[in-house]
Design a protein around this motif. Structure first.
Motif, PDB file in Angstrom:
ATOM      1  N   LEU A  25      20.910  25.734 -24.946  1.00  0.00           N
ATOM      2  CA  LEU A  25      19.654  24.969 -24.947  1.00  0.00           C
ATOM      3  C   LEU A  25      19.382  24.438 -23.541  1.00  0.00           C
ATOM      4  CD1 LEU A  25      17.288  23.587 -26.487  1.00  0.00           C
ATOM      5  CD2 LEU A  25      18.808  21.626 -26.818  1.00  0.00           C
ATOM      6  N   PRO A  26      18.264  24.870 -22.923  1.00  0.00           N
ATOM      7  CA  PRO A  26      17.916  24.290 -21.614  1.00  0.00           C
ATOM      8  C   PRO A  26      17.104  23.005 -21.806  1.00  0.00           C
ATOM      9  CG  PRO A  26      16.517  26.206 -22.116  1.00  0.00           C
ATOM     10  CD  PRO A  26      17.313  25.913 -23.348  1.00  0.00           C
ATOM     11  N   VAL A  27      17.498  21.944 -21.131  1.00  0.00           N
ATOM     12  CA  VAL A  27      16.717  20.692 -21.180  1.00  0.00           C
ATOM     13  C   VAL A  27      16.491  20.202 -19.757  1.00  0.00           C
ATOM     14  CG1 VAL A  27      17.562  19.970 -23.460  1.00  0.00           C
ATOM     15  CG2 VAL A  27      18.770  19.198 -21.407  1.00  0.00           C
ATOM     16  N   ARG A  28      15.335  19.596 -19.537  1.00  0.00           N
ATOM     17  CA  ARG A  28      15.030  19.145 -18.187  1.00  0.00           C
ATOM     18  C   ARG A  28      15.664  17.780 -17.906  1.00  0.00           C
ATOM     19  NH1 ARG A  28       9.137  18.698 -15.158  1.00  0.00           N
ATOM     20  NH2 ARG A  28       9.991  18.317 -13.089  1.00  0.00           N
ATOM     21  N   ILE A  29      16.223  17.630 -16.725  1.00  0.00           N
ATOM     22  CA  ILE A  29      16.757  16.336 -16.309  1.00  0.00           C
ATOM     23  C   ILE A  29      15.616  15.534 -15.683  1.00  0.00           C
ATOM     24  CG2 ILE A  29      18.341  15.174 -14.704  1.00  0.00           C
ATOM     25  CD1 ILE A  29      20.208  17.665 -15.119  1.00  0.00           C
ATOM     26  N   LEU A  30      15.377  14.349 -16.223  1.00  0.00           N
ATOM     27  CA  LEU A  30      14.320  13.470 -15.695  1.00  0.00           C
ATOM     28  C   LEU A  30      14.900  12.080 -15.450  1.00  0.00           C
ATOM     29  CD1 LEU A  30      11.433  14.480 -18.154  1.00  0.00           C
ATOM     30  CD2 LEU A  30      11.493  14.994 -15.709  1.00  0.00           C
ATOM     31  N   GLY A  31      14.149  11.276 -14.757  1.00  0.00           N
ATOM     32  CA  GLY A  31      14.612   9.921 -14.455  1.00  0.00           C
ATOM     33  C   GLY A  31      14.355   8.966 -15.607  1.00  0.00           C
ATOM     34  N   SER A  32      14.599   7.676 -15.344  1.00  0.00           N
ATOM     35  CA  SER A  32      14.495   6.672 -16.412  1.00  0.00           C
ATOM     36  C   SER A  32      13.462   5.596 -16.105  1.00  0.00           C
ATOM     37  CB  SER A  32      15.831   5.970 -16.574  1.00  0.00           C
ATOM     38  OG  SER A  32      16.090   5.210 -15.395  1.00  0.00           O
ATOM     39  N   HIS A  33      12.917   5.603 -14.879  1.00  0.00           N
ATOM     40  CA  HIS A  33      11.986   4.550 -14.441  1.00  0.00           C
ATOM     41  C   HIS A  33      12.632   3.178 -14.407  1.00  0.00           C
ATOM     42  CE1 HIS A  33       8.568   7.227 -14.191  1.00  0.00           C
ATOM     43  NE2 HIS A  33       8.995   7.773 -15.302  1.00  0.00           N
ATOM     44  N   GLU A  34      13.956   3.141 -14.259  1.00  0.00           N
ATOM     45  CA  GLU A  34      14.632   1.860 -14.089  1.00  0.00           C
ATOM     46  C   GLU A  34      15.113   1.775 -12.644  1.00  0.00           C
ATOM     47  OE1 GLU A  34      17.865   1.992 -16.870  1.00  0.00           O
ATOM     48  OE2 GLU A  34      16.476   2.426 -18.514  1.00  0.00           O
ATOM     49  N   VAL A  35      15.042   0.580 -12.090  1.00  0.00           N
ATOM     50  CA  VAL A  35      15.539   0.385 -10.732  1.00  0.00           C
ATOM     51  C   VAL A  35      17.051   0.604 -10.757  1.00  0.00           C
ATOM     52  CG1 VAL A  35      15.789  -1.313  -8.886  1.00  0.00           C
ATOM     53  CG2 VAL A  35      13.701  -1.253 -10.241  1.00  0.00           C
ATOM     54  N   GLN A  36      17.572   1.323  -9.759  1.00  0.00           N
ATOM     55  CA  GLN A  36      19.011   1.607  -9.762  1.00  0.00           C
ATOM     56  C   GLN A  36      19.593   1.406  -8.367  1.00  0.00           C
ATOM     57  OE1 GLN A  36      20.286   4.354  -8.002  1.00  0.00           O
ATOM     58  NE2 GLN A  36      18.333   5.267  -7.411  1.00  0.00           N
ATOM     59  N   ALA A  55      -0.831  13.900 -24.882  1.00  0.00           N
ATOM     60  CA  ALA A  55      -0.598  15.216 -24.290  1.00  0.00           C
ATOM     61  C   ALA A  55       0.666  15.194 -23.444  1.00  0.00           C
ATOM     62  CB  ALA A  55      -1.797  15.624 -23.448  1.00  0.00           C
ATOM     63  N   MET A  56       0.849  14.101 -22.704  1.00  0.00           N
ATOM     64  CA  MET A  56       2.043  14.004 -21.866  1.00  0.00           C
ATOM     65  C   MET A  56       3.312  13.950 -22.718  1.00  0.00           C
ATOM     66  SD  MET A  56       2.995  11.273 -18.863  1.00  0.00           S
ATOM     67  CE  MET A  56       2.331  12.083 -17.419  1.00  0.00           C
ATOM     68  N   GLU A  57       3.274  13.182 -23.787  1.00  0.00           N
ATOM     69  CA  GLU A  57       4.425  13.102 -24.709  1.00  0.00           C
ATOM     70  C   GLU A  57       4.757  14.499 -25.255  1.00  0.00           C
ATOM     71  OE1 GLU A  57       6.178  10.424 -25.463  1.00  0.00           O
ATOM     72  OE2 GLU A  57       4.897   8.643 -25.596  1.00  0.00           O
ATOM     73  N   MET A  58       3.690  15.236 -25.561  1.00  0.00           N
ATOM     74  CA  MET A  58       3.849  16.557 -26.166  1.00  0.00           C
ATOM     75  C   MET A  58       4.530  17.518 -25.193  1.00  0.00           C
ATOM     76  SD  MET A  58       0.688  18.937 -27.487  1.00  0.00           S
ATOM     77  CE  MET A  58      -0.051  19.180 -25.867  1.00  0.00           C
ATOM     78  N   VAL A  59       4.033  17.584 -23.960  1.00  0.00           N
ATOM     79  CA  VAL A  59       4.605  18.548 -23.008  1.00  0.00           C
ATOM     80  C   VAL A  59       6.002  18.095 -22.566  1.00  0.00           C
ATOM     81  CG1 VAL A  59       4.279  19.830 -20.868  1.00  0.00           C
ATOM     82  CG2 VAL A  59       2.293  19.178 -22.224  1.00  0.00           C
ATOM     83  N   LEU A  60       6.151  16.799 -22.322  1.00  0.00           N
ATOM     84  CA  LEU A  60       7.473  16.293 -21.909  1.00  0.00           C
ATOM     85  C   LEU A  60       8.529  16.627 -22.954  1.00  0.00           C
ATOM     86  CD1 LEU A  60       6.871  12.709 -20.451  1.00  0.00           C
ATOM     87  CD2 LEU A  60       7.923  14.651 -19.284  1.00  0.00           C
ATOM     88  N   SER A  61       8.186  16.408 -24.231  1.00  0.00           N
ATOM     89  CA  SER A  61       9.193  16.652 -25.266  1.00  0.00           C
ATOM     90  C   SER A  61       9.532  18.136 -25.362  1.00  0.00           C
ATOM     91  CB  SER A  61       8.717  16.112 -26.620  1.00  0.00           C
ATOM     92  OG  SER A  61       7.545  16.767 -27.023  1.00  0.00           O
ATOM     93  N   SER A  62       8.590  19.012 -24.977  1.00  0.00           N
ATOM     94  CA  SER A  62       8.889  20.447 -25.027  1.00  0.00           C
ATOM     95  C   SER A  62       9.959  20.810 -23.999  1.00  0.00           C
ATOM     96  CB  SER A  62       7.627  21.293 -24.811  1.00  0.00           C
ATOM     97  OG  SER A  62       7.307  21.359 -23.436  1.00  0.00           O
ATOM     98  N   GLN A  63      10.146  19.950 -22.999  1.00  0.00           N
ATOM     99  CA  GLN A  63      11.189  20.199 -22.002  1.00  0.00           C
ATOM    100  C   GLN A  63      12.528  19.620 -22.445  1.00  0.00           C
ATOM    101  OE1 GLN A  63       9.492  18.525 -18.368  1.00  0.00           O
ATOM    102  NE2 GLN A  63       8.133  20.280 -18.105  1.00  0.00           N
ATOM    103  N   MET A  64      12.532  19.009 -23.614  1.00  0.00           N
ATOM    104  CA  MET A  64      13.740  18.309 -24.054  1.00  0.00           C
ATOM    105  C   MET A  64      14.354  18.868 -25.321  1.00  0.00           C
ATOM    106  SD  MET A  64      12.296  14.487 -23.484  1.00  0.00           S
ATOM    107  CE  MET A  64      11.931  13.867 -21.835  1.00  0.00           C
ATOM    108  N   VAL A  65      13.563  19.620 -26.092  1.00  0.00           N
ATOM    109  CA  VAL A  65      14.080  20.069 -27.400  1.00  0.00           C
ATOM    110  C   VAL A  65      14.029  21.590 -27.524  1.00  0.00           C
ATOM    111  CG1 VAL A  65      13.297  17.904 -28.460  1.00  0.00           C
ATOM    112  CG2 VAL A  65      11.871  19.956 -28.666  1.00  0.00           C
ATOM    113  N   ASP A  66      14.696  22.085 -28.551  1.00  0.00           N
ATOM    114  CA  ASP A  66      14.685  23.511 -28.885  1.00  0.00           C
ATOM    115  C   ASP A  66      13.236  23.941 -29.130  1.00  0.00           C
ATOM    116  OD1 ASP A  66      14.885  26.017 -30.204  1.00  0.00           O
ATOM    117  OD2 ASP A  66      16.927  25.508 -30.854  1.00  0.00           O
TER     118      ASP A  66
END
Lengths: 254, 384
Positions: free
Chosen positions: B56-67, B200-211
């Protein structure tokens, strides 16, 4: 029709009471922590200045960064829209408004009807705002009102490159240690503010006449820096801090 | 102003949940299938090939938290997104990954990849030399050869051959996903789009995260619901958003609560990700390679011709936008390079732009002032 425009800025609240496009009364109060109280005080001041009672005011519009919290009205326009309207009222030939307040600088291009055509904000940088000049005046131990007149005595441009308020202060300290005359440092500070603002102005482009408004326009050293940088005359209204409130008062009559 | 979204929340709930609970989904998927998961850093990674290997390929994204954990590894003037991504690895937020990969795009995100390789324990990693000069006739055969090597590497890691049938099936599933996303985007062209830009953003983002098979099933359901969706939410000003990597849902939500709707985007978390299908261009790997070479490009690869400008203008016209928000991930050099040309082309096409510089956290208050002034200006235009 008598209307009022309320401009709730980052540092001060400005209120203008107007009738048929003419300013009848004005009031300015530091915003402090209690904006509601400051707004009411400024409103009362403006009414007293106009010699009018509250019930004569037919419409109120709020603008400025705190406009959402205004308890006197729920009508509002953005500070960009208000500045354009106010500036064209004050100077009908005005096509570019440069608004420099305590926390933000803005450039607005407008048409003869006071309608906004394009605008830009300074990008999250204190070096293009009034607070920066205030901090540097503190470092120079000069009251803010005297920073501009002091800078006008300078005969020489001194470079100050920092775009961060904290690092700029350390540049000021370095200049002090190097025995740089205070008037030259004052000019360096104000030239730096003008330079940040001008780079934003160039981004949207500018067309004559250019008006500078907002509290920082009261600083003659800054205005000199603007003229030198833009290589042209700029117009400063008599009370530049009220132009946004004038625009809001005009909007209230529409 | 003050448009209240009166759209139901359930329609896009599945996507929202997947995005918010991506780790839970991935862990459950592993549990259910007993298979491996690879994290990829940029949308040039050939997901079809990874999927064909049973991974399963999933995209690595950030968290929007200061680090504060990336300073030893990535220079402070690299983009906040690549630093945010690496921080997730260093903090163990992607502990369910068995491997990572990247297809060469910009050097900022590559730095996140190589630092992850060095400092986050991982079983497998693969750097795919995706060509930069995609406008060259040699790009597709070059990438096809590289895909052969990647295929062999994946086979060695899993101990299993990737069959032609598996590739065909993976391509079909991925193409299907893209077609379904297009269909939803088509609905945004209408006078009152039945979905918000946030959805729309939720929809496309989730496609990068799930099967993609799960995603396809969810998209079929959404399409059936959307045709009947009660769209009483006022559309307001039609906007486009474009620029660097952007998964800032909070920003989209803020703009859409000011009397506007995003109807289209040019983001790698949006159209750039799914706009192009794998079409037959010779053998299987050549066809996949051709898709990645010819897709709507990231500015890292869009030269010597700037093909993306024309594409963006076409989208702006087809989706009938009044204005565009150009969002710039701070220090994202490739997009900085394109923005003057894009802004000018949009202006010439009668689309006004608002430029905003994004960081890990977005100053919603400061940005709201700019957005409201922008919308006021566009609404005034309507009156004249």
């Amino acid at each position: 029709m008598i209307t009022a425009g309320i401009d709730i800025g980052a540092k001060t609240v400005k209120v203008v009471v107007a009738g048929d496009g003419k300013v009848l009364g004005k009031g300015l109060v530091p915003a402090g922590l209690d904006t509601t109280a400051a707004t009411e005080q400024a409103f009362d001041k403006a009414l007293a200045d106009a010699g009018l009672s509250k019930d004569k005011v037919g419409g109120i519009v709020a603008t400025g960064t705190g406009r959402k919290d205004c308890t006197l009205t729920d009508r509002e326009i953005t500070e960009v829209g208000a500045a354009a309207k106010g500036a064209v009222q004050v100077l009908p030939s005005c096509r570019t408004v440069i608004d420099v307040g305590a926390e933000e600088g803005r450039t607005i291009r407008c048409n003869g009807a006071g309608k906004v055509i394009d605008f830009a904000f300074n990008e999250k940088c204190a070096a293009g705002a009034g607070t920066f000049a205030e901090g540097m005046a503190r470092a120079l131990q000069v009251p803010l009102e005297e920073l501009g007149p002091l800078s006008l005595k300078s005969k020489k441009a001194t470079q100050m490159n920092a775009q961060c308020a904290v690092f700029a202060e350390s540049e000021v300290v370095t200049l002090i240690h190097a025995k740089t005359p205070r008037e030259d440092i004052a000019r360096a500070v104000l030239d730096a503010v003008a330079s940040r603002i001008i780079s934003m102005v160039r981004k949207v482009g500018f067309e004559k006449d250019v008006m500078v408004i907002g509290g920082v326009a009261l600083n003659p050293g800054f205005i000199e820096g603007m003229k030198r940088g833009l290589e042209m005359e700029v117009f400063v209204p008599e009370e530049p801090e009220y132009v946004g409130a004038i625009g809001a008062a005009l909007a209230a009559a529409e | 102003m003050g448009n209240q979204a009166v759209l139901d929340r359930e329609t896009f709930e599945t996507f929202r949940n997947w995005r918010v609970n991506r780790a839970e989904y991935a862990k459950a998927w592993k549990e259910r299938t007993g298979r491996k998961i690879i994290g990829y850093f940029c949308t040039y990674a050939p997901e079809e090939l990874i999927y064909a290997a049973g991974i399963l390929p999933v995209r690595i994204l950030g968290s929007h938290e200061v680090q504060d954990v990336t300073e030893p590894h990535i220079f402070a003037m690299f983009c906040p997104f690549c630093r945010d991504c690496l921080a997730q690895g260093l903090k163990g937020r992607f502990d369910y990954l068995d491997g990572i990969t990247i297809a060469q795009s910009c050097l900022h995100i590559r730095q996140a990849f190589t630092s992850w390789q060095k400092h986050v324990p991982i079983d497998y990693s693969y750097y795919l030399p995706m060509p930069h000069h995609v406008q060259s006739a040699r790009a597709t055969p070059f990438l096809a050869k590289e895909l052969e090597l990647f295929k062999a590497s994946l086979e060695e890691w899993t101990g299993k051959k990737i069959t032609d049938d598996a590739i065909d099936e993976a391509v079909e599933i991925h193409n299907r996903n893209r077609e379904l996303l297009w269909k939803v985007y088509e609905l945004r062209k209408g006078d009152s789009p039945p979905l918000t830009g946030e959805e729309a953003m939720e929809m496309v983002l989730s496609s990068q995260m799930v099967d993609k098979q799960d995603h396809n099933a969810a998209l079929e359901k959404v399409l059936a619901r959307l045709s009947k969706r009660d769209s009483t939410r006022p559309t307001g000003t039609r906007l486009m958003i474009l620029g660097s990597e952007d998964d800032d849902v909070e920003f989209i939500n803020m703009v859409e609560s000011c009397g506007a709707t995003f109807v289209v985007d040019d983001h790698c978390t949006g159209t750039r990700y799914f706009w192009n299908n794998v079409e037959s261009a010779g053998d299987r790997l050549t066809s996949i390679a051709d898709r990645y070479v010819k897709r709507v490009p990231c500015p890292t690869k869009d030269w010597p011709d700037r093909t993306r400008v024309e594409h963006v203008i076409k989208l702006a016209k087809e989706y009938d936008v009044a204005g565009a928000i150009v969002m710039q991930q701070k220090f994202c050099d490739p997009h900085e390079l394109d923005n003057p040309a894009l802004t000018k082309a949009l202006k010439d096409a009668g689309v006004k732009t608002l430029f905003l510089e994004f960081d890990v956290t977005v100053p919603i208050g400061q940005f709201k002032v700019r957005v409201e002034a922008f919308l006021e200006m566009l609404q005034d235009d309507d009156l004249f």
